[in-house]
Design an enzyme around this catalytic site. Structure first.
Site, PDB file in Angstrom:
ATOM      1  N   ASP A  17      49.830  82.201  55.397  1.00 26.27           N
ATOM      2  CA  ASP A  17      49.329  81.087  54.590  1.00 26.27           C
ATOM      3  C   ASP A  17      49.642  81.305  53.114  1.00 26.27           C
ATOM      4  OD1 ASP A  17      48.085  78.699  54.078  1.00 26.27           O
ATOM      5  OD2 ASP A  17      46.052  79.486  54.171  1.00 26.27           O
ATOM      6  N   ARG A  21      51.035  76.951  47.859  1.00 25.48           N
ATOM      7  CA  ARG A  21      50.458  77.349  46.571  1.00 25.48           C
ATOM      8  C   ARG A  21      51.441  78.204  45.770  1.00 25.48           C
ATOM      9  NH1 ARG A  21      45.363  79.818  49.035  1.00 25.48           N
ATOM     10  NH2 ARG A  21      46.458  79.245  50.954  1.00 25.48           N
ATOM     11  N   TRP A  22      52.181  79.043  46.488  1.00 27.91           N
ATOM     12  CA  TRP A  22      53.194  79.892  45.826  1.00 27.91           C
ATOM     13  C   TRP A  22      54.215  79.001  45.135  1.00 27.91           C
ATOM     14  CZ3 TRP A  22      58.460  80.449  45.981  1.00 27.91           C
ATOM     15  CH2 TRP A  22      58.993  81.636  45.470  1.00 27.91           C
ATOM     16  N   HIS A  34      58.247  77.510  51.675  1.00 29.64           N
ATOM     17  CA  HIS A  34      58.484  77.942  53.062  1.00 29.64           C
ATOM     18  C   HIS A  34      59.742  78.798  53.142  1.00 29.64           C
ATOM     19  CE1 HIS A  34      55.182  75.478  54.138  1.00 29.64           C
ATOM     20  NE2 HIS A  34      55.802  74.314  54.043  1.00 29.64           N
ATOM     21  N   SER A  62      51.455  74.912  63.302  1.00 32.20           N
ATOM     22  CA  SER A  62      50.317  74.672  64.188  1.00 32.20           C
ATOM     23  C   SER A  62      50.328  73.252  64.741  1.00 32.20           C
ATOM     24  CB  SER A  62      49.009  74.905  63.423  1.00 32.20           C
ATOM     25  OG  SER A  62      48.805  73.851  62.504  1.00 32.20           O
ATOM     26  N   TRP A  66      51.484  68.903  62.306  1.00 32.01           N
ATOM     27  CA  TRP A  66      52.186  67.623  62.488  1.00 32.01           C
ATOM     28  C   TRP A  66      51.626  66.559  61.556  1.00 32.01           C
ATOM     29  CZ3 TRP A  66      56.651  67.827  64.744  1.00 32.01           C
ATOM     30  CH2 TRP A  66      56.888  68.721  65.781  1.00 32.01           C
ATOM     31  N   ARG A  68      51.162  66.849  58.442  1.00 27.28           N
ATOM     32  CA  ARG A  68      51.733  66.959  57.087  1.00 27.28           C
ATOM     33  C   ARG A  68      52.738  65.833  56.858  1.00 27.28           C
ATOM     34  NH1 ARG A  68      51.943  73.184  55.115  1.00 27.28           N
ATOM     35  NH2 ARG A  68      49.854  73.665  55.826  1.00 27.28           N
ATOM     36  N   LEU A 128      60.663  95.459  69.529  1.00 27.39           N
ATOM     37  CA  LEU A 128      59.505  94.620  69.174  1.00 27.39           C
ATOM     38  C   LEU A 128      59.517  93.294  69.939  1.00 27.39           C
ATOM     39  CD1 LEU A 128      57.118  94.131  67.077  1.00 27.39           C
ATOM     40  CD2 LEU A 128      58.838  92.942  65.690  1.00 27.39           C
ATOM     41  N   ARG A 191      39.682  82.112  57.781  1.00 25.88           N
ATOM     42  CA  ARG A 191      39.495  81.253  58.953  1.00 25.88           C
ATOM     43  C   ARG A 191      40.514  81.626  60.010  1.00 25.88           C
ATOM     44  NH1 ARG A 191      39.280  77.068  54.898  1.00 25.88           N
ATOM     45  NH2 ARG A 191      41.527  76.734  55.068  1.00 25.88           N
ATOM     46  N   ILE A 192      40.219  81.222  61.259  1.00 18.92           N
ATOM     47  CA  ILE A 192      41.154  81.463  62.368  1.00 18.92           C
ATOM     48  C   ILE A 192      42.085  80.253  62.529  1.00 18.92           C
ATOM     49  CG2 ILE A 192      41.301  81.911  64.872  1.00 18.92           C
ATOM     50  CD1 ILE A 192      40.081  84.239  63.407  1.00 18.92           C
ATOM     51  N   SER A 193      41.649  79.073  62.065  1.00 18.94           N
ATOM     52  CA  SER A 193      42.478  77.860  62.081  1.00 18.94           C
ATOM     53  C   SER A 193      43.138  77.583  63.433  1.00 18.94           C
ATOM     54  CB  SER A 193      43.543  77.945  60.977  1.00 18.94           C
ATOM     55  OG  SER A 193      42.923  77.938  59.713  1.00 18.94           O
TER      56      SER A 193
END
Ligand code: FPP
Length: 246
Positions: A17, A21-22, A34, A62, A66, A68, A128, A191-193
């Site tokens: 997240d 803001r960045w 992004h 998430s 959608w 946005r 991984l 938050r877990i959102s």
């Protein structure tokens, strides 16, 4: 009782997240934020690979994203396609096995095709296990698992009483992987959102104030040190854990 030192987490889940803001702080578009976030994605994959962490699950888009603006959604979809095109050979070289989790039929066909190719190319890799959550929601995951089990009981293949936690978990997107034992969320929110609602039941939760594009190796170190300092009791007591280990 002092906290018992722990090994590394087996599975790290990340809510990335703070890209918007960045970007806003620099007078840039959200899309630039992004794009800048991709650098942190590369870094975390590299660090987890080097540390031989078994699995990493990244929340990239998430079910709620959608909502946005269409322009941002479109540029995120293009960014995912470009990232897969550009990074897949390097991920393969690092022996990373890539998988996407989420409601994939809602993604663009172009993205679905790239995902299928990336999964196919890296499927047998021993390194991984990287899950990228796209159009993913924890409630969606639980509902689709419930639907599969409902179909099995309706067809008579299983009785309702035979549905156990294990059988339920087998139908979830992360089936076959250890549950995430560390959740990192950047961007200062706690938050877990609607991320991995079932799977995070016993995860340690680490909230970093860093905005995702700024998340760097020392921030990951800090999250790992936090994890190492936790005493994981799974509902038991510290004394029981100490006796079990002795
Ligand atoms: C949340 O920040 C971030 C996203 C919705 C997108 C995450 C995507 C990336 C990091 C790009 C590449 C990822 C992969 C795996 C290829 P936000 O926009 O909600 O930030 P804000 O809270 O500051 O507005």
């Amino acid at each position: 009782m002092s906290a018992a030192p722990q090994a590394l987490p087996r599975h790290i889940a990340v809510i990335m997240d703070g890209n918007g803001r960045w970007a806003a702080a620099r007078g840039l578009t959200r899309t630039s934020g992004h794009k800048a976030g991709l650098k942190a994605v590369r870094l975390v994959i590299e660090e987890c690979s080097q540390r031989r962490i078994e699995a990493l699950t990244l929340f990239a888009f998430s079910s709620e994203n959608w909502r946005r603006p269409a322009e941002e959604v479109g540029s995120l979809m293009s960014l995912f396609v470009e990232a897969l095109d550009r990074e897949i050979e390097e991920l393969h070289r690092k022996a990373v096995a890539v998988r996407c989790i989420g409601e994939r039929r809602s993604l663009t066909v172009r993205l679905q095709t790239r995902i299928a190719a990336a999964e196919e190319r890296t499927r047998a890799n021993p390194g991984l296990k990287l899950q990228v959550a796209l159009s993913y929601g924890g409630r969606w995951d639980i509902i689709q698992a419930a639907q599969k089990l409902a179909r099995e009981t309706a067809s008579g293949a299983m009785r309702a009483e035979e549905i156990t936690e294990e059988r339920f978990a087998d139908q979830l997107a992360l089936s076959g992987l250890p549950a995430p034992d560390l959740l990192i969320r950047t961007g200062g929110e706690q938050r877990i959102s609607n991320f991995l609602l079932w799977d995070l039941a016993y995860a340690e939760l680490y909230f970093s104030p860093a905005l995702w594009p700024d998340f760097a190796a020392p921030d990951l170190e800090e999250a790992l040190a936090f994890f190492a300092g936790r005493e994981r009791r799974f509902g038991g007591t510290g004394v029981q854990r100490a006796v079990a280990k002795a």
